[in-house]
Design an enzyme around this catalytic site. Structure first.
Site, PDB file in Angstrom:
ATOM      1  N   LYS A 214       0.829  -1.215   0.000  1.00 54.70           N
ATOM      2  CA  LYS A 214       0.000   0.000   0.000  1.00 54.70           C
ATOM      3  C   LYS A 214       0.857   1.257   0.000  1.00 54.70           C
ATOM      4  CE  LYS A 214      -1.952  -0.873   4.037  1.00 54.70           C
ATOM      5  NZ  LYS A 214      -1.475  -2.187   4.480  1.00 54.70           N
TER       6      LYS A 214
ATOM      7  N   ARG B 277      -8.970   1.254   8.982  1.00 54.10           N
ATOM      8  CA  ARG B 277      -8.707  -0.169   9.194  1.00 54.10           C
ATOM      9  C   ARG B 277      -9.862  -0.832   9.932  1.00 54.10           C
ATOM     10  NH1 ARG B 277      -2.625   0.472   9.017  1.00 54.10           N
ATOM     11  NH2 ARG B 277      -1.660  -1.551   9.281  1.00 54.10           N
TER      12      ARG B 277
ATOM     13  N   ARG C 286      11.778  -7.022   4.942  1.00 54.38           N
ATOM     14  CA  ARG C 286      11.671  -5.616   4.542  1.00 54.38           C
ATOM     15  C   ARG C 286      12.695  -4.740   5.275  1.00 54.38           C
ATOM     16  NH1 ARG C 286       5.946  -2.449   5.015  1.00 54.38           N
ATOM     17  NH2 ARG C 286       6.227  -2.719   7.257  1.00 54.38           N
TER      18      ARG C 286
ATOM     19  N   ARG D 269      11.817  -2.683  10.777  1.00 51.64           N
ATOM     20  CA  ARG D 269      10.838  -2.255  11.770  1.00 51.64           C
ATOM     21  C   ARG D 269      10.663  -3.333  12.830  1.00 51.64           C
ATOM     22  NH1 ARG D 269       5.540  -0.010   8.747  1.00 51.64           N
ATOM     23  NH2 ARG D 269       4.540  -1.346  10.288  1.00 51.64           N
TER      24      ARG D 269
ATOM     25  N   ARG E 151      -0.249  -9.321  13.208  1.00 51.78           N
ATOM     26  CA  ARG E 151      -0.788  -8.259  12.324  1.00 51.78           C
ATOM     27  C   ARG E 151      -1.664  -8.859  11.231  1.00 51.78           C
ATOM     28  NH1 ARG E 151       4.519  -5.582  10.470  1.00 51.78           N
ATOM     29  NH2 ARG E 151       3.217  -4.105   9.337  1.00 51.78           N
TER      30      ARG E 151
HETATM   31  P1  AMP Z   1       1.481   0.313   9.277  1.00 51.76           P
HETATM   32  O1  AMP Z   1       2.664   1.204   9.157  1.00 51.76           O
HETATM   33  O2  AMP Z   1       0.335   0.743   8.406  1.00 51.76           O
HETATM   34  O3  AMP Z   1       1.830  -1.143   9.086  1.00 51.76           O
HETATM   35  O4  AMP Z   1       0.957   0.449  10.787  1.00 51.76           O
HETATM   36  C1  AMP Z   1       1.784   0.075  11.871  1.00 51.76           C
HETATM   37  C2  AMP Z   1       0.936  -0.079  13.111  1.00 51.76           C
HETATM   38  O5  AMP Z   1       0.299   1.171  13.421  1.00 51.76           O
HETATM   39  C3  AMP Z   1      -0.205  -1.082  12.985  1.00 51.76           C
HETATM   40  O6  AMP Z   1       0.212  -2.402  13.232  1.00 51.76           O
HETATM   41  C4  AMP Z   1      -1.162  -0.545  14.066  1.00 51.76           C
HETATM   42  O7  AMP Z   1      -0.709  -0.889  15.351  1.00 51.76           O
HETATM   43  C5  AMP Z   1      -1.006   0.957  13.922  1.00 51.76           C
HETATM   44  N1  AMP Z   1      -1.974   1.516  12.939  1.00 51.76           N
HETATM   45  C6  AMP Z   1      -1.701   2.115  11.744  1.00 51.76           C
HETATM   46  N2  AMP Z   1      -2.831   2.512  11.146  1.00 51.76           N
HETATM   47  C7  AMP Z   1      -3.846   2.166  11.957  1.00 51.76           C
HETATM   48  C8  AMP Z   1      -5.252   2.280  11.882  1.00 51.76           C
HETATM   49  N3  AMP Z   1      -5.851   2.861  10.833  1.00 51.76           N
HETATM   50  N4  AMP Z   1      -5.992   1.813  12.929  1.00 51.76           N
HETATM   51  C9  AMP Z   1      -5.400   1.249  13.992  1.00 51.76           C
HETATM   52  N5  AMP Z   1      -4.088   1.081  14.133  1.00 51.76           N
HETATM   53  C10 AMP Z   1      -3.293   1.536  13.118  1.00 51.76           C
END
Ligand code: AMP
Length: 212
Positions: free
Chosen positions: A12, A85, A123, A156, A167
């Protein structure tokens, strides 16, 4: 506004960043906004951290607040990565968009869990500009150094296999119901995220140029 939806690791962020440049829009990533809050030690960041570290979702109210604050600084030409989400977040976003008369389209990227696990656990990300690499498929020219800006690359903490497993589970249980939600509204197109990056980009570009 275009929302890029899909499981963790489906691409994404990469697709959103590349196409936003082409279409003259900005990218907002909810994950990046949350990580910035954690890094700078805000109250919100310290509340969000434990959920992020475990691979769970940050509570709707917190993440919505941080994303809307980001959106407030834009004119609506936004490629949104990682938000919404949950259905609650999608409903909040719908209200926000309606108040501003901004249109919404959703590009849903899909891939199998095995593929996503392999991609995420390999990654590497640039500390400075956020460019994304893969230890095997998309290596930087010089090990550990970003091709784009020369910044250092890191893995990360939540890309470790046990957290990735959580996740993915959280995606299936809490986020994937959004696919039905957006499909019923006729706003969403689903594309494969496990093809070559250029193929995914071409397919997404085709969707975007056909938006009336
Ligand atoms: P990402 O960078 O999109 O993989 O997000 C990393 C982490 O941030 C996720 O595993 C969640 O803990 C939190 N997170 C990011 N976006 C959201 C969202 N829209 N709703 C809830 N938690 C989020």
């Amino acid at each position: 506004m275009v929302v890029f939806f899909g499981p963790p690791g489906v691409g994404k962020g990469t697709v959103a960043i590349r196409l936003a440049k082409e279409f003259g829009c900005r990218t907002i990533s909810s994950g990046d906004l949350l990580r910035e809050n954690v890094k700078s030690g805000t109250d919100l960041g310290s509340q969000a951290k434990k959920f992020m570290d475990s691979g769970g979702l940050v509570p709707d109210q917190l993440v919505t607040r941080v994303v809307m604050a980001g959106l407030d600084k834009t004119d609506g030409c936004i490629f949104l990565d990682g938000f919404p989400r949950t259905i609650v977040q999608a409903e909040e976003l719908a209200v926000y968009l309606k108040e501003r008369n901004w249109e919404l389209r959703v590009i849903d990227l899909e891939a199998d869990d095995g593929f996503l696990m392999a991609r995420l656990t390999n990654r590497l990300i640039c500390r400075d500009c956020g460019a994304i690499y893969h230890r095997i498929n998309l290596t930087p020219k010089k090990e550990g150094v970003c091709d784009v800006c020369g910044g250092g690359l890191y893995r990360r903490a939540d890309d470790h296999p046990d957290v990735v497993a959580t996740r993915l589970l959280v995606y299936h249980q809490q986020s994937s119901p959004l696919r039905d939600y957006y499909r019923k509204l006729g706003l969403m197109v689903t594309l494969r995220g496990d093809t070559l990056l250029n193929e995914t980009l071409a397919a997404a570009r085709k969707v975007l140029v056909n938006i009336p």
